[in-house]
Design an enzyme around this catalytic site. Structure first.
Site, short mmCIF file in Angstrom:
data_model
loop_
_atom_site.label_atom_id
_atom_site.label_comp_id
_atom_site.label_asym_id
_atom_site.label_seq_id
_atom_site.Cartn_x
_atom_site.Cartn_y
_atom_site.Cartn_z
N ASP A 51 0.99 -0.83 0.39
CA ASP A 51 0.02 0.35 0.22
C ASP A 51 1.25 1.04 -0.25
OD1 ASP A 51 -1.84 -2.05 0.37
OD2 ASP A 51 -2.50 -1.52 2.18
N GLU B 233 -4.42 -0.62 -0.96
CA GLU B 233 -5.75 -1.34 -0.99
C GLU B 233 -6.83 0.13 -1.49
OE1 GLU B 233 -5.98 0.04 3.40
OE2 GLU B 233 -8.10 0.43 3.95
N LYS C 197 -6.02 -4.72 -2.84
CA LYS C 197 -7.17 -5.63 -2.19
C LYS C 197 -8.49 -4.30 -1.29
CE LYS C 197 -3.48 -4.31 1.03
NZ LYS C 197 -4.21 -3.40 2.46
N LYS D 282 -7.17 -5.04 4.91
CA LYS D 282 -6.68 -4.10 5.60
C LYS D 282 -5.02 -5.47 5.01
CE LYS D 282 -7.72 -0.36 7.38
NZ LYS D 282 -7.98 0.46 6.02
N VAL E 38 3.39 0.25 4.26
CA VAL E 38 2.56 0.91 5.31
C VAL E 38 0.86 0.85 5.55
CG1 VAL E 38 3.86 3.51 4.66
CG2 VAL E 38 1.52 2.61 3.69
N THR E 39 0.36 1.10 6.75
CA THR E 39 0.89 1.28 7.70
C THR E 39 1.31 0.02 8.88
OG1 THR E 39 -0.74 1.69 8.73
CG2 THR E 39 -0.09 3.55 7.49
N CYS F 289 -1.51 -2.43 8.05
CA CYS F 289 -2.26 -3.26 7.02
C CYS F 289 -0.45 -4.29 6.51
CB CYS F 289 -2.08 -3.07 5.27
SG CYS F 289 -3.85 -1.55 5.37
N GLN G 137 8.40 -12.57 21.83
CA GLN G 137 7.45 -14.25 22.53
C GLN G 137 8.53 -15.10 21.49
OE1 GLN G 137 3.92 -14.72 23.76
NE2 GLN G 137 3.11 -12.04 22.76
N1 TIU Z 1 -2.99 0.52 4.50
C1 TIU Z 1 -3.14 0.37 5.43
O1 TIU Z 1 -2.43 0.35 6.01
N2 TIU Z 1 -4.14 1.20 5.46
C2 TIU Z 1 -4.69 2.16 7.02
O2 TIU Z 1 -5.60 3.04 6.60
N3 TIU Z 1 -3.79 2.89 7.20
C3 TIU Z 1 -3.68 3.73 8.15
O3 TIU Z 1 -3.05 3.86 9.36
N4 TIU Z 1 -5.28 4.28 8.12
#
Ligand code: TIU
Length: 223
Positions: free
Chosen positions: A24, A72, A129, A132, A157-158, A162, A202
């Site tokens: 993403d 996304e 996709k 997430k 990200v992020t 995701c 862990q």
């Molecule tokens: N790709 C992804 O992480 N989508 C999000 O909406 N991330 C946020 O941190 N908002």
């Protein structure tokens, strides 16, 4: 097989079984004026990943290894967007609304696509996709099966959204995931730090964490 220094333990991978996942890296998340900013986020927190990711992509491409980019987003009619996702929070702009880069997180719009620095090349998989996680409602599992992939180098990200969701999905499906700290980003520095710690804690409960220069060096040594 190359082994890289990672937390909580060294991570071993080979060319035949490893793919690079770039999650993403879209304009809507990274550029001012996009969806990320509309949620109240500081998008500058994400842009530091672009340069190390570009270097990793160059090395990965040089070795001829598989690359999968994800995006996304949703169909223009939003039929694949759960109403709960549309309603979530009180953003200044919602998914599908007109934004600075076209309709927010809508397939085919400028903002939905990947930033110029990391643009996919012909032959690289670009996976759209709706969620997430990159496995939810996609054919990622089939793509990886065809490639013979059992290990994933995970970037994008992020970190806590995701990237985490995808790594957890991958771990449950039996993939070994190495997350690259300098190539994943969060809008929240605290979530970045804790998000990475959660993966490697862990005994590596759902993955490993390393930095991209160790992976680049390992790929280049193999050549
Ligand atoms: N790709 C992804 O992480 N989508 C999000 O909406 N991330 C946020 O941190 N908002």
């Amino acid at each position: 097989m190359p082994t890289v220094d990672a937390r909580p333990a060294p991570f071993t991978f080979d060319n035949d079984s490893t793919a690079l996942l770039v999650i993403d890296m879209q304009r809507d998340f990274l550029l001012p004026g996009g969806f990320g900013e509309s949620l109240g986020n500081d998008v500058a927190q994400l842009s530091r990943t672009i340069q190390p990711l570009a270097a990793l992509l160059a090395a990965w491409r040089g070795a001829g290894l598989p690359i999968i980019h994800t995006r996304e987003g949703h169909r223009p009619d939003l039929s694949d967007c759960p109403p709960a996702k549309l309603r979530r929070g009180a953003p200044a702009m919602r998914i599908g609304d007109p934004g600075a880069f076209g309709r927010i997180l809508i397939q085919g719009e400028y903002g939905h696509d990947i930033v110029d620095e990391l643009a996919p090349l012909d032959g690289e998989v670009v996976l759209d996709k709706p969620g997430k996680g990159a496995f939810y409602a996609t054919d990622l599992q089939e793509i990886l099966d065809k490639l013979g992939t059992t290990r994933l180098i995970v970037t994008g990200v992020t970190t806590e959204v995701c990237v985490h969701t995808t790594v957890r999905e991958a771990n449950d499906r039996g993939y070994e995931c190495l997350v690259l700290a300098d190539c994943v980003g969060s809008y929240f520095p605290e979530f970045q730090r804790v998000g990475l710690e959660m993966i490697a804690a862990q005994g590596g409960i759902f993955g490993w964490v390393a930095d991209s220069p160790t992976v680049i060096a390992a790929i280049q040594e193999q050549k």
